[in-house]
Design a protein around this motif. Structure first.
Motif, PDB file in Angstrom:
ATOM      1  N   LEU A 199       2.669   2.278   1.580  1.00  0.00           N
ATOM      2  CA  LEU A 199       2.102   2.543   2.901  1.00  0.00           C
ATOM      3  C   LEU A 199       1.568   1.251   3.519  1.00  0.00           C
ATOM      4  O   LEU A 199       1.740   1.020   4.721  1.00  0.00           O
ATOM      5  CB  LEU A 199       0.991   3.593   2.795  1.00  0.00           C
ATOM      6  N   ASP A 200       0.957   0.407   2.699  1.00  0.00           N
ATOM      7  CA  ASP A 200       0.483  -0.890   3.195  1.00  0.00           C
ATOM      8  C   ASP A 200       1.646  -1.731   3.699  1.00  0.00           C
ATOM      9  O   ASP A 200       1.539  -2.405   4.736  1.00  0.00           O
ATOM     10  CB  ASP A 200      -0.265  -1.647   2.098  1.00  0.00           C
ATOM     11  N   ARG A 201       2.747  -1.702   2.961  1.00  0.00           N
ATOM     12  CA  ARG A 201       3.909  -2.502   3.369  1.00  0.00           C
ATOM     13  C   ARG A 201       4.539  -1.969   4.646  1.00  0.00           C
ATOM     14  O   ARG A 201       5.190  -2.721   5.386  1.00  0.00           O
ATOM     15  CB  ARG A 201       4.947  -2.527   2.236  1.00  0.00           C
ATOM     16  N   ALA A 202       4.355  -0.682   4.932  1.00  0.00           N
ATOM     17  CA  ALA A 202       4.939  -0.080   6.132  1.00  0.00           C
ATOM     18  C   ALA A 202       4.075  -0.304   7.372  1.00  0.00           C
ATOM     19  O   ALA A 202       4.550  -0.104   8.493  1.00  0.00           O
ATOM     20  CB  ALA A 202       5.142   1.424   5.913  1.00  0.00           C
ATOM     21  N   ALA A 245      12.253   6.686   8.314  1.00  0.00           N
ATOM     22  CA  ALA A 245      12.094   6.656   6.855  1.00  0.00           C
ATOM     23  C   ALA A 245      11.634   5.265   6.435  1.00  0.00           C
ATOM     24  O   ALA A 245      12.268   4.260   6.788  1.00  0.00           O
ATOM     25  CB  ALA A 245      13.405   7.014   6.176  1.00  0.00           C
ATOM     26  N   PHE A 246      10.525   5.187   5.714  1.00  0.00           N
ATOM     27  CA  PHE A 246       9.981   3.909   5.256  1.00  0.00           C
ATOM     28  C   PHE A 246      10.292   3.716   3.774  1.00  0.00           C
ATOM     29  O   PHE A 246      10.257   4.672   2.987  1.00  0.00           O
ATOM     30  CB  PHE A 246       8.462   3.874   5.484  1.00  0.00           C
ATOM     31  N   VAL A 254       8.130   9.500   4.859  1.00  0.00           N
ATOM     32  CA  VAL A 254       7.896   9.586   6.297  1.00  0.00           C
ATOM     33  C   VAL A 254       6.398   9.667   6.555  1.00  0.00           C
ATOM     34  O   VAL A 254       5.618  10.082   5.689  1.00  0.00           O
ATOM     35  CB  VAL A 254       8.606  10.803   6.926  1.00  0.00           C
ATOM     36  N   VAL A 255       5.993   9.256   7.751  1.00  0.00           N
ATOM     37  CA  VAL A 255       4.590   9.244   8.151  1.00  0.00           C
ATOM     38  C   VAL A 255       4.410  10.186   9.328  1.00  0.00           C
ATOM     39  O   VAL A 255       5.122  10.063  10.336  1.00  0.00           O
ATOM     40  CB  VAL A 255       4.134   7.824   8.541  1.00  0.00           C
ATOM     41  N   GLU A 256       3.493  11.110   9.206  1.00  0.00           N
ATOM     42  CA  GLU A 256       3.133  12.000  10.302  1.00  0.00           C
ATOM     43  C   GLU A 256       1.665  11.784  10.652  1.00  0.00           C
ATOM     44  O   GLU A 256       0.893  11.258   9.843  1.00  0.00           O
ATOM     45  CB  GLU A 256       3.394  13.460   9.930  1.00  0.00           C
ATOM     46  N   PHE A 257       1.278  12.204  11.856  1.00  0.00           N
ATOM     47  CA  PHE A 257      -0.077  11.946  12.333  1.00  0.00           C
ATOM     48  C   PHE A 257      -0.785  13.230  12.728  1.00  0.00           C
ATOM     49  O   PHE A 257      -0.174  14.162  13.270  1.00  0.00           O
ATOM     50  CB  PHE A 257      -0.044  11.028  13.564  1.00  0.00           C
TER      51      PHE A 257
END
Length: 441
Positions: A339-342, A395-396, A406-409
């Motif tokens: 997540l940090d790298r993304a 897609a990360f 994937v990242v959702e908010f």
């Protein structure tokens, strides 16, 4: 919910505003009509009016009225537009734009949207410059010295050459393309402030060029002027929907056409330069190192200035919070540092998915904030949902041998209320995400 009027019409009688007002209302630009100049000045001072259309037949229509209208709305900037008759066209001084009394509502709306956003962007540039200057951060200047560049597309004939000569005498650089193929070659290699398309027996090719420009993200905002040379059956609504910004009457003079083209070009150049300056600020070394967005402290300082300016300008101001949603997938990505790298990519996507005049910041490791000037709550929520949807489709990389994630908010939105501290609006937005987080803001 009360529907706010966005557009003021100053008219001599009821005929013109009743017709145009109904069409503009239908297109989302709620109108209010005044018949006296003092009533118009009061409306501007009391309401969140975004632009003014003045009937040239009104007894008060003059450069003096323009000055009074600008003073009444200061420090808010409003496009002041004259509506006139084709048969008595003259170049008015001090006005932002001039339209024919018979102008199509879709044409007026297109122009209004561009001019209003340009004014908001210019206000934001000044505010952002003040915020950064107070912290001794250098601010890039705006360069408006380069000549306007205009592309004229059509077969060479006396009218074509005559208009090109008139534009050049006004200081513009004019480039001639005789086919759609050479036109797109020019558009690919050079940036233009306006494009003139010539329509003779058929307008299918000019409309195809306009449509093609609107399908290109780099050319999307470049204004297009359609010059009609012969009477042609034309659906104006369709032409504007396909990307044309203005259409000349068959008998329009070179002087009139040149003025209208130059007005479109100047407005576009101004808006483009402001956006470039705002985007240049995002490359400052004082931004968040991980995402390139505003840091928490810088965002807070600018938001306080935005809040004060919104009250002074009588414009809406909304804030939107985006917090990465918890899920098993995110927990694993966090543990693997994926997540940090993304984060640099996520920050870059957020900055590209908002307008240049919007401020995006990183409040904490996984919480982002947007300050949206001149934006009501409903529109701000759409911005947040659009960002979440686009990033949610990305897609990360999770690392070697691991499936992408994937990242959702979670989204919280609030519009600043009258006399409300902006911190209260932030707290209301945070409360929509998670009450405990809301208590922490």
């Amino acid at each position: 919910m009360t529907i706010q009027a966005r557009l003021l019409l100053l008219a001599k009688d009821q005929q013109w505003p009743e017709r145009l007002g109904a069409e503009l209302d239908r297109l989302g630009w709620r109108t209010i009509t005044a018949y006296r100049d003092d009533a118009a000045l009061a409306c501007i001072g009391d309401l969140q009016i975004e632009a003014v259309l003045v009937d040239s037949a009104h007894p008060a229509c003059s450069p003096v009225l323009v000055d009074k209208l600008r003073a009444a709305c200061a420090p808010r900037r409003l496009p002041i537009i004259q509506v006139t008759d084709n048969t008595t066209y003259a170049v008015p001084e001090g006005w932002d734009m001039v339209y024919s009394r018979d102008a199509h509502a879709q044409q007026v709306v297109l122009g209004l949207e561009h001019m209003v956003r340009a004014n908001v962007a210019e206000e934001e540039y000044e505010l952002r410059r003040e915020t950064l200057s107070a912290l001794n951060i250098p601010v890039p200047a705006i360069d408006n010295t380069a000549p306007l560049a205009i592309l004229s597309v059509g077969q060479a004939d006396p009218d074509f050459l005559g208009l090109s000569h008139t534009l050049r005498t006004e200081g513009a650089d004019v480039y001639a393309a005789f086919t759609s193929y050479s036109a797109f070659d020019y558009l690919h290699d050079k940036t233009f402030d306006a494009v003139v398309l010539w329509g003779r027996e058929s307008i299918s090719e000019p409309l195809s060029i306009a449509s093609g420009m609107r399908r290109n993200t780099r050319l999307y905002h470049t204004p297009v002027f359609l010059r009609l040379q012969k009477p042609i059956e034309l659906d104006l609504g369709d032409a504007y929907l396909r990307g044309v910004n203005d259409v000349s009457a068959v008998g329009a003079s070179e002087h009139e056409i040149a003025d209208r083209v130059l007005r479109l070009a100047r407005a576009h150049r101004r808006q483009t330069n402001i956006r470039k300056a705002l985007e240049a600020l995002n490359h400052s070394p004082h931004m968040d190192k991980g995402t390139g967005l505003f840091t928490r402290d810088l965002f807070a300082a600018h938001l306080a200035r935005l809040s004060k300016a919104a009250s002074e300008r009588n414009r809406p101001l909304s804030v939107c919070l985006l917090k990465i949603s918890e899920s098993p997938e995110i927990t694993q990505a966090r543990a693997r540092k994926a997540l940090d790298r993304a984060m640099p990519q996520i920050g870059s996507m957020i900055s590209r998915l908002v307008r240049a005049e919007d401020t995006a910041g990183r409040l904490s490791t996984e919480v982002f904030a947007l300050a949206l000037p001149a934006t009501p709550e409903g529109a701000a929520r759409i911005v947040g949902e659009r960002i979440s949807a686009v990033i949610g489709c990305t897609a990360f990389e999770a690392g070697t041998g691991k499936s992408p994630f994937v990242v959702e908010f979670d989204i919280g939105v609030a519009e600043m209320l009258e006399n409300e501290p902006v911190s209260a609006a932030l707290t209301r937005a945070a409360g929509q995400i998670r009450p405990s987080y809301g208590q922490a803001v």
